[in-house]
Design a protein around this motif. Structure first.
Motif, short mmCIF file in Angstrom:
data_model
loop_
_atom_site.label_atom_id
_atom_site.label_comp_id
_atom_site.label_asym_id
_atom_site.label_seq_id
_atom_site.Cartn_x
_atom_site.Cartn_y
_atom_site.Cartn_z
N LEU A 74 31.20 -74.32 -24.30
CA LEU A 74 32.42 -74.39 -23.51
C LEU A 74 32.13 -74.79 -22.08
O LEU A 74 32.83 -75.62 -21.48
CB LEU A 74 33.15 -73.04 -23.55
CG LEU A 74 33.85 -72.69 -24.86
CD1 LEU A 74 34.36 -71.25 -24.82
CD2 LEU A 74 35.01 -73.64 -25.15
N LEU A 89 32.86 -78.50 -23.06
CA LEU A 89 33.96 -78.61 -24.03
C LEU A 89 35.28 -78.15 -23.42
O LEU A 89 36.35 -78.65 -23.78
CB LEU A 89 33.65 -77.79 -25.27
CG LEU A 89 32.53 -78.32 -26.18
CD1 LEU A 89 32.30 -77.37 -27.34
CD2 LEU A 89 32.85 -79.71 -26.68
N ALA A 90 35.20 -77.18 -22.53
CA ALA A 90 36.41 -76.72 -21.84
C ALA A 90 36.59 -77.54 -20.58
O ALA A 90 35.68 -77.66 -19.77
CB ALA A 90 36.28 -75.24 -21.49
N LEU A 106 40.57 -76.61 -23.94
CA LEU A 106 39.61 -77.59 -24.47
C LEU A 106 40.00 -79.01 -24.07
O LEU A 106 41.19 -79.35 -24.03
CB LEU A 106 39.53 -77.49 -25.98
CG LEU A 106 39.13 -76.13 -26.58
CD1 LEU A 106 39.04 -76.23 -28.10
CD2 LEU A 106 37.80 -75.66 -26.00
N ARG A 152 44.06 -76.22 -28.73
CA ARG A 152 43.27 -76.58 -27.54
C ARG A 152 43.04 -75.39 -26.61
O ARG A 152 42.50 -75.57 -25.52
CB ARG A 152 43.96 -77.71 -26.77
CG ARG A 152 43.91 -79.07 -27.45
CD ARG A 152 44.41 -80.14 -26.50
NE ARG A 152 43.64 -80.19 -25.26
CZ ARG A 152 44.17 -80.48 -24.07
NH1 ARG A 152 45.47 -80.74 -23.95
NH2 ARG A 152 43.40 -80.53 -22.99
#
Length: 533
Positions: A74, A89-90, A106, A152
């Motif tokens: 993340l 990813l975040a 996300l 998401r």
């Protein structure tokens, strides 16, 4: 005996996780010794500490370096800066005021290596699997639970206030796997995953992540080969192929001295750096502390349990001289937090004062005190710990303190340390993830490592206990780092530990490479960030 420098874990008081590995050099990819190889191949030499590439079980150094390139997390860290996680990813996240709820949004367009879109379900599965498999890295997420609000949005909740959750979620073990592929190959995130999950063999043969590389082959005794992920959502890595080779440190040094290919070595540090060609580049930050342990239990030692004796020994040590023994990248000791991490005591390095040391001994009524000084007879990061112990012995003698050197095999040293009957010891310490305030839970009075030194809450100064409690109760990361500084000052004044030096992890690379910056985040270097000039 030589010990790989990246095996140490603070939870086991540094050396408790160390074992010596038999390593062999193999030739593959770009090859060492000046042998030419494919221009699109990067070779990484390291003494393998490798059991698995399963992100839910990975803990050893070589596995962490590799899985960081196979699985996105993340959040992550860039380069050597571990002061604050950055998005991966975040694209963004929010933390609740009580530091118990963390909401991650996300980024769009992320795909796994097979082209499958990555969704919140994959993140939730991966984090909960990590927790429930209950392998070594699960200790970081024991109190965490992941859920989703939509495809998401991922919510990670902590059972107790923990401002370090974003740091934890940057660690390689939290890498996100393709949940459908993982489940089809024996993975589960259920409460019984510790016994029901059978996916490790699959993950050791095939990666199922969204990282810049995919796993091509895996041999834990000789080499691991990675290839560029054709479906990678981010910037394409500069090298299409990465070969990690199992190689002892002396062979690494010889290989790098002759190499003309794109090549990096991860274990050449300390005095081993001496004699390398000037054309090679090095990168390192001080992420390891070396400290003395003085038992606070009068039943073990009436001398070391005396607070004035501890301060006398602290004043007797020539910190600059000790640091010089470690070679390039080392520095004098200051506090238990190494300079690589937030909360370090910058500019507060310990100073020698032999006159003060003698006066403290007089004040304590100690004349020519003698203490048995036990240490592991190993070479660590290119430095013989016996050489350091002898230096400390000589420094102490100038103040009227006699230290009887007692070198021991590593296993014997560990047994004696765990037994809590060692009057005085010496050990290096590294963090297994970049959260320095975890030291409070381990080394404060009454904590696990402190009890091995006979340091109970009852034997501690109230100011030390209060400083530790302030660290734990402070939820703002910047303010917690400041509280860590106050805690270390109290520990220096009243604790049973004397930090004598800091030393650096090092990457050594050929001159044509870029992006080979050493990181104390755990993976040592970012394989996908490496390019050529």
């Amino acid at each position: 005996m030589s010990v790989n420098p990246r095996r140490l874990r603070v939870a086991a008081l540094a050396l408790a996780a160390v074992s010596t590995a038999s390593v062999t050099a193999c030739t593959a990819g770009s090859g060492g010794g000046g042998a030419a190889g494919p221009t699109d191949t990067l070779t990484v030499n390291t003494s393998f500490v490798l059991k698995t590439l399963d992100p839910g079980r990975v803990y050893e150094a070589t596995g962490v370096t590799t899985t960081h390139a196979l699985y996105d997390t993340l959040l992550t860290f860039k380069g050597s800066d571990v002061s604050k996680p950055v998005p991966e990813l975040a694209e963004s996240y929010e933390a609740s005021p009580d530091a118990k709820t963390f909401t991650f949004k996300l980024r769009e367009g992320v795909k796994f290596s097979d082209g499958t879109p990555l969704t919140a379900d994959d993140v939730v599965f991966s984090l909960n699997r990590l927790k429930n498999v209950k392998a070594s890295p699960a200790v970081m997420v024991t109190d965490l639970t992941a859920s989703k609000t939509d495809d998401r949005t991922v919510v990670v909740t902590s059972a107790k206030a923990n401002p370090n959750v974003p740091v934890v979620l940057a660690m390689s073990a939290t890498g996100v796997v393709n949940s459908k592929v993982a489940k089809a190959n024996g993975a589960t995130d259920g409460a019984d995953a510790a016994s029901a999950d059978t996916a490790q063999q699959f993950f050791d043969k095939t990666s199922a992540g969204s990282g810049p590389y995919v796993l091509k082959s895996y041999d834990p005794s000789s080499q691991v080969v990675l290839e560029a992920n054709p479906n990678y959502w981010g910037g394409k890595p500069k090298f299409n192929r990465v070969v990690l080779r199992n190689m002892d440190v002396q062979t690494q040094k010889l290989t790098m001295s002759r190499s003309t290919a794109a090549e990096v070595s991860l274990d050449i540090s300390g005095k081993l750096l001496d004699g390398l060609p000037d054309s090679l580049q090095t990168s390192g930050v001080q992420d390891t502390v070396y400290y003395l342990i003085l038992n606070a239990d009068p039943a073990v030692s009436k001398v070391t349990s005396d607070a004035k004796f501890r301060q006398a020994l602290r004043s007797a040590i020539d910190y600059q001289g000790v640091a010089a023994l470690f070679g390039k990248g080392a520095g004098p000791g200051a506090g238990l937090v190494a300079p690589a991490f937030p909360g370090t005591l910058t500019g507060e390095e310990s100073k020698r004062d032999v006159a003060q040391a003698k006066q403290l001994l007089t004040d304590a009524g100690l004349s020519n005190p003698t203490v048995k000084f036990t240490y592991p007879a190993i070479t660590y990061r290119g430095v013989d710990l016996g050489t350091v112990a002898t230096k400390v012995q000589g420094d102490a003698a100038e103040a009227g303190i006699t230290l009887e050197l007692n070198p021991q095999p590593l296993t014997t040293f560990l047994d004696q340390m765990r037994g809590g009957k060692m009057p005085m010891g010496f050990t290096p310490q590294s963090l297994n993830y970049p959260v320095a305030d975890s030291l409070v839970n381990n080394m404060a009075p009454g904590a696990g490592s402190a009890l091995r030194a006979g340091w109970t809450v009852e034997r501690a100064a109230p100011s030390v206990v209060a400083a530790g409690e302030k660290v734990v109760s402070t939820l703002d990361p910047a303010q917690r780092a400041e509280a860590m500084k106050d805690w270390q000052r109290e520990m220096n004044a009243h604790g049973p530990y004397i930090v004598i030096a800091n030393n650096s992890g090092m990457n050594v690379a050929t001159s044509d490479l870029t992006g080979v910056e050493y990181t104390p985040a755990g993976w040592q270097l970012d394989l996908a960030a490496i390019g050529t000039r």
